[in-house]
Design a protein around this motif. Structure first.
Motif, PDB file in Angstrom:
ATOM      1  N   THR A  12      -3.339  -1.372  27.410  1.00  0.00           N
ATOM      2  CA  THR A  12      -4.045  -0.558  28.336  1.00  0.00           C
ATOM      3  C   THR A  12      -4.595  -1.589  29.295  1.00  0.00           C
ATOM      4  OG1 THR A  12      -5.902  -0.799  26.942  1.00  0.00           O
ATOM      5  CG2 THR A  12      -4.831   1.171  26.590  1.00  0.00           C
ATOM      6  N   LYS A  40      -5.976   7.556  33.759  1.00  0.00           N
ATOM      7  CA  LYS A  40      -6.929   8.243  33.912  1.00  0.00           C
ATOM      8  C   LYS A  40      -7.802   8.631  32.693  1.00  0.00           C
ATOM      9  CE  LYS A  40      -5.925  10.233  38.320  1.00  0.00           C
ATOM     10  NZ  LYS A  40      -5.580  11.395  39.289  1.00  0.00           N
ATOM     11  N   LYS A  43      -9.178   5.208  31.015  1.00  0.00           N
ATOM     12  CA  LYS A  43      -9.961   4.266  31.953  1.00  0.00           C
ATOM     13  C   LYS A  43     -11.330   4.242  31.258  1.00  0.00           C
ATOM     14  CE  LYS A  43     -11.061   3.306  36.368  1.00  0.00           C
ATOM     15  NZ  LYS A  43     -11.285   3.881  37.832  1.00  0.00           N
ATOM     16  N   ASP A  44     -11.901   5.315  30.941  1.00  0.00           N
ATOM     17  CA  ASP A  44     -13.383   5.302  30.318  1.00  0.00           C
ATOM     18  C   ASP A  44     -13.388   4.607  29.145  1.00  0.00           C
ATOM     19  OD1 ASP A  44     -14.056   6.676  32.775  1.00  0.00           O
ATOM     20  OD2 ASP A  44     -13.845   8.431  31.866  1.00  0.00           O
ATOM     21  N   LYS A  45     -12.414   4.759  28.233  1.00  0.00           N
ATOM     22  CA  LYS A  45     -12.476   4.072  26.810  1.00  0.00           C
ATOM     23  C   LYS A  45     -12.313   2.520  27.006  1.00  0.00           C
ATOM     24  CE  LYS A  45     -10.959   8.441  24.669  1.00  0.00           C
ATOM     25  NZ  LYS A  45      -9.728   9.269  24.003  1.00  0.00           N
ATOM     26  N   GLU A  46     -11.874   1.847  27.811  1.00  0.00           N
ATOM     27  CA  GLU A  46     -11.808   0.694  27.996  1.00  0.00           C
ATOM     28  C   GLU A  46     -13.134  -0.121  28.196  1.00  0.00           C
ATOM     29  OE1 GLU A  46      -9.229  -0.789  31.150  1.00  0.00           O
ATOM     30  OE2 GLU A  46      -7.550   0.113  30.494  1.00  0.00           O
ATOM     31  N   LYS A  47     -14.219   0.500  28.637  1.00  0.00           N
ATOM     32  CA  LYS A  47     -15.446  -0.343  28.705  1.00  0.00           C
ATOM     33  C   LYS A  47     -16.134  -0.597  27.599  1.00  0.00           C
ATOM     34  CE  LYS A  47     -15.787   1.592  33.587  1.00  0.00           C
ATOM     35  NZ  LYS A  47     -16.475   2.537  34.050  1.00  0.00           N
TER      36      LYS A  47
END
Length: 47
Positions: A12, A40, A43-47
């Motif tokens: 990812t 998309k 994307k939020d789960k990478e942080k």
């Protein structure tokens, strides 16, 4: 006889973009659209 299947690593973010840049074959329009949707979604789960 039992066999084992090695898990396929899922890339990812930066790692996925690096691999995509190394691939010489250009993806189809449908594949590019699918990749955008997946980027998309994760994307939020990478942080």
């Amino acid at each position: 006889m039992a066999t084992q299947i090695a898990p396929t690593p899922i890339l990812t973010g930066k790692s996925a973009k690096k691999v995509l840049n190394q691939i010489k074959i250009k993806p189809s329009k449908e594949t590019e659209k699918g990749m955008e949707i997946l980027f998309k979604m994760f994307k939020d789960k990478e942080k």
